[in-house]
Design a protein around this motif. Structure first.
Motif, PDB file in Angstrom:
ATOM      1  N   ALA A 145       0.808  -1.284  -0.053  1.00 28.11           N
ATOM      2  CA  ALA A 145       0.278  -0.324   0.168  1.00 28.11           C
ATOM      3  C   ALA A 145       0.206   0.817   0.150  1.00 28.11           C
ATOM      4  N   GLU A 146       1.747   1.118   0.759  1.00 28.85           N
ATOM      5  CA  GLU A 146       2.087   2.361   0.684  1.00 28.85           C
ATOM      6  C   GLU A 146       3.801   2.549  -0.502  1.00 28.85           C
ATOM      7  N   GLY A 147       4.217   0.678  -0.605  1.00 29.63           N
ATOM      8  CA  GLY A 147       5.407   1.463  -2.066  1.00 29.63           C
ATOM      9  C   GLY A 147       6.343   2.376  -1.662  1.00 29.63           C
ATOM     10  N   GLU A 148       7.229   2.956  -2.542  1.00 30.83           N
ATOM     11  CA  GLU A 148       8.919   3.246  -2.674  1.00 30.83           C
ATOM     12  C   GLU A 148       8.549   4.403  -1.501  1.00 30.83           C
ATOM     13  N   PRO A 149       7.662   5.436  -1.227  1.00 27.98           N
ATOM     14  CA  PRO A 149       7.676   6.823  -0.249  1.00 27.98           C
ATOM     15  C   PRO A 149       7.857   6.133   1.049  1.00 27.98           C
ATOM     16  N   VAL A 150       7.871   5.436   1.426  1.00 31.65           N
ATOM     17  CA  VAL A 150       8.907   4.293   2.735  1.00 31.65           C
ATOM     18  C   VAL A 150       9.965   4.746   3.170  1.00 31.65           C
TER      19      VAL A 150
END
Length: 197
Positions: A145-150
């Motif tokens: 759900a969060e993907g690479e921005p984390v």
């Protein structure tokens, strides 16, 4: 606003904090070599390192922007007796979160205000974070759900997003967790005349 403020940061969370608080500002990437600063830092105090990084960012932009107030901020994560850096990949984030689940860590948010190549104020605030013992299945859903921005967060989570579900308890200021101790920053911006009293 009688004085110009520049945020020395690429952080979307820090920009959103200042904008949400009604602070007029520009933003500029400081372009500092964070790994080199960390390697040269003599102290083992993670809070002091967060302040040192914040000072380096503020001074780098201040040198390019005479007459402006420059706000630098950075964050360190202390866990299990050491410092954690940003995960380079989602797989590294997955492995890190597996190790951290069910345990506590500390986030140290350092901040510095500079003008004309001089730091005029700095500080740090700490939040204690207790992760719940989440399942591998939840971790898979979370990362999908969060993907690479984390990967932009030192802890591989955003408390303002689905990352809030990773925790049982947080002790400390919400803004500190997001990456900047906002209340002291606002007080200092009022003191130096960037914000109206």
């Amino acid at each position: 606003m009688s004085e110009r403020l520049i945020l020395a940061s690429r952080s979307a969370a820090r920009r959103a904090m200042l904008a949400g608080a009604g602070v007029p500002f520009e933003a500029e990437d400081a372009g500092v070599d964070e790994p080199a600063i960390k390697a040269a830092f003599a102290s083992e105090d993670p809070g002091a390192l967060a302040v040192e990084l914040a000072k380096a960012k503020a001074l780098a932009v201040s040198a390019r922007r005479p007459g402006a107030w420059v706000l630098g901020s950075d964050q360190t994560l202390a866990f299990d007796g050491g410092l954690i850096s940003k995960a380079p990949s989602l797989e590294a984030a997955r492995n890190r979160l597996r190790v951290m689940r069910g345990r506590e860590h500390q986030l140290h948010s350092g901040v510095a205000l500079a003008r004309d190549g001089q730091v005029v104020w700095s500080g740090v605030d700490t939040a204690r974070m207790a992760m719940r013992d989440f399942s591998d299945a939840f971790l898979d859903v979370y990362l999908a759900a969060e993907g690479e921005p984390v990967l932009a967060s030192v802890g591989a989570y955003r408390l303002e997003g689905m990352g809030s579900q990773l925790f049982d308890r947080v002790e400390g200021d919400y803004f500190t967790v997001l990456g900047m101790p906002l209340w002291p920053v606002l007080a200092e911006l009022r003191r130096v005349g960037v914000l109206e009293i």
